[in-house]
Design an enzyme around this catalytic site. Structure first.
Site, PDB file in Angstrom:
ATOM      1  N   TYR A  11       0.805  -1.209   0.000  1.00 27.79           N
ATOM      2  CA  TYR A  11       0.000   0.000   0.000  1.00 27.79           C
ATOM      3  C   TYR A  11       0.843   1.265   0.000  1.00 27.79           C
ATOM      4  O   TYR A  11       0.380   2.310  -0.459  1.00 27.79           O
ATOM      5  CB  TYR A  11      -0.960  -0.051   1.185  1.00 27.79           C
ATOM      6  CG  TYR A  11      -1.723  -1.350   1.176  1.00 27.79           C
ATOM      7  CD1 TYR A  11      -2.432  -1.745   0.035  1.00 27.79           C
ATOM      8  CD2 TYR A  11      -1.688  -2.226   2.255  1.00 27.79           C
ATOM      9  CE1 TYR A  11      -3.104  -2.964  -0.008  1.00 27.79           C
ATOM     10  CE2 TYR A  11      -2.355  -3.443   2.214  1.00 27.79           C
ATOM     11  CZ  TYR A  11      -3.055  -3.797   1.083  1.00 27.79           C
ATOM     12  OH  TYR A  11      -3.703  -5.007   1.031  1.00 27.79           O
ATOM     13  N   LYS A  61     -15.634   1.361   5.970  1.00 28.00           N
ATOM     14  CA  LYS A  61     -16.059   1.167   7.358  1.00 28.00           C
ATOM     15  C   LYS A  61     -15.763  -0.278   7.786  1.00 28.00           C
ATOM     16  O   LYS A  61     -15.752  -1.181   6.929  1.00 28.00           O
ATOM     17  CB  LYS A  61     -17.546   1.514   7.514  1.00 28.00           C
ATOM     18  CG  LYS A  61     -18.506   0.691   6.639  1.00 28.00           C
ATOM     19  CD  LYS A  61     -18.845  -0.619   7.283  1.00 28.00           C
ATOM     20  CE  LYS A  61     -19.425  -1.587   6.301  1.00 28.00           C
ATOM     21  NZ  LYS A  61     -19.346  -2.978   6.793  1.00 28.00           N
ATOM     22  N   ARG A 101     -15.009 -14.438  11.759  1.00 31.96           N
ATOM     23  CA  ARG A 101     -14.890 -15.103  13.054  1.00 31.96           C
ATOM     24  C   ARG A 101     -13.455 -15.112  13.580  1.00 31.96           C
ATOM     25  O   ARG A 101     -13.164 -15.792  14.559  1.00 31.96           O
ATOM     26  CB  ARG A 101     -15.442 -16.529  12.963  1.00 31.96           C
ATOM     27  CG  ARG A 101     -16.948 -16.542  12.718  1.00 31.96           C
ATOM     28  CD  ARG A 101     -17.536 -17.931  12.604  1.00 31.96           C
ATOM     29  NE  ARG A 101     -18.973 -17.849  12.376  1.00 31.96           N
ATOM     30  CZ  ARG A 101     -19.901 -17.822  13.335  1.00 31.96           C
ATOM     31  NH1 ARG A 101     -19.534 -17.916  14.597  1.00 31.96           N
ATOM     32  NH2 ARG A 101     -21.187 -17.722  13.035  1.00 31.96           N
TER      33      ARG A 101
END
Length: 329
Positions: A58, A97, A167
């Protein structure tokens, strides 16, 4: 600012692909670069969407001189790193988000953007959809008087695989950050965007150590209550209601691409409006970034950074109440 906003996308998952597809609906936006930790992933995504520049990492993406804005669509635990890299290179940033893993990371990201004078916004995409825009307009017009309570839920049947991201505590899994943030943000939007004065919550954990279900009571300045539930193992009604002294607003599908908005006043007047929607619903937030960049602004009044921080602090308080922590915190 150029006529067309040139986007770089950090991440190659499902939400990144949906964003790339929706950008085709904006005549003043284009994708020029994509970044991934894996070369093969970046190449496959770039080939799929006809993207010229492919980057590994990135920081390399952020350094691309042909980019005006970066859309951060990596897993939650990577939001802070990818965002700070973009800010360091002077790029505008739209952060998927939840904005970060917690409020501490959020503060770092916001402080960096403000110091650099770069644009930053949380990609709370539903706020820009026509039906939630209408909700804000009705509230601004005082159609239901003073807001007294907000009741909203977001529950879905998600993967039961213990290896799945949802999870996995190492990746910020659980219902709250993926699903619960929608109704929490909605409640914040309709009560003034401030931190609740009181937060009560209970939750149930998965065997892997993330929240499967959480219920919250949020008390906002002025006395309005937010009553919110979220779940990753039960599909709930997924509705929202704003109750005021002069009436109420019902949104049967607030987290969908389109929904009716029902206005019911105390004198019995009922108005139901459904507005058209095209695509996945993600282009509206990209259009907002373009508008603000051309205006020389560094944040959006629709999702102000101070409110984003208030929402993340709220989620931290909920996590504290239900005993949810992530490795390394």
């Amino acid at each position: 600012m150029a006529d067309r906003i040139r986007w770089g996308i950090a991440g190659t998952g499902g939400i990144a692909a949906a964003f790339a597809e929706d950008l085709k609906l904006l005549p003043d936006a284009e994708i020029v670069a994509v970044g991934s930790r894996q070369r093969a992933s970046a190449d496959a995504f770039a080939d799929r969407f006809g993207i010229a520049h492919r980057h590994v990492g990135y920081a390399e993406l952020a350094a691309d001189p042909d980019i005006d804005a970066v859309y951060v669509a990596v897993p939650h635990t990577g939001h802070c790193e990818a965002t700070l890299a973009a800010v360091e290179d002077g790029k505008a940033v739209l952060v998927e988000k939840p904005f970060a893993l917690n409020a501490a990371e959020t503060e770092r990201m916001i402080a960096a953007a403000r110091q650099a004078g770069t644009f930053m916004m949380e990609a709370m995409w539903v706020r820009f959809l026509p039906h939630l825009t209408l909700v804000r307009e009705l509230l601004a017009e005082g159609r239901i008087g003073t807001v007294r309570s907000v009741v909203a839920d977001r529950g879905e049947l998600l993967s039961t695989d213990p290896r799945h991201r949802i999870r996995n505590p190492e990746l910020g899994g659980g219902a709250l950050l993926d699903l619960g943030i929608y109704p929490v943000s909605f409640a914040s939007m309709v009560t003034g965007g401030r931190l609740p004065e009181r937060v009560e919550a209970v939750g149930r954990m998965t065997d892997t150590g993330v929240d499967a279900h959480a219920s919250m009571l949020l008390v906002y300045p002025g006395g309005a209550h937010g009553v919110i539930t979220t779940s990753l193992d039960a599909r709930s009604a997924n509705t929202a209601a704003v109750n005021g002294t002069e009436g109420r607003i019902l949104v049967p599908q607030p987290w969908g691409r389109t929904s009716a908005v029902e206005l019911i006043t105390n004198d019995g007047v009922i108005r139901s409006t459904t507005l058209p929607q095209e695509g996945h619903g993600l282009r509206h937030q990209a259009a907002e970034v373009g508008r603000r960049l051309r205006a020389g602004e560094t944040e959006s009044p629709v999702v102000p950074l101070d409110e984003t921080l208030a929402v993340m602090r709220t989620l931290d308080l909920v996590r504290e109440r239900i005993g949810l922590t992530y490795p390394g915190e």
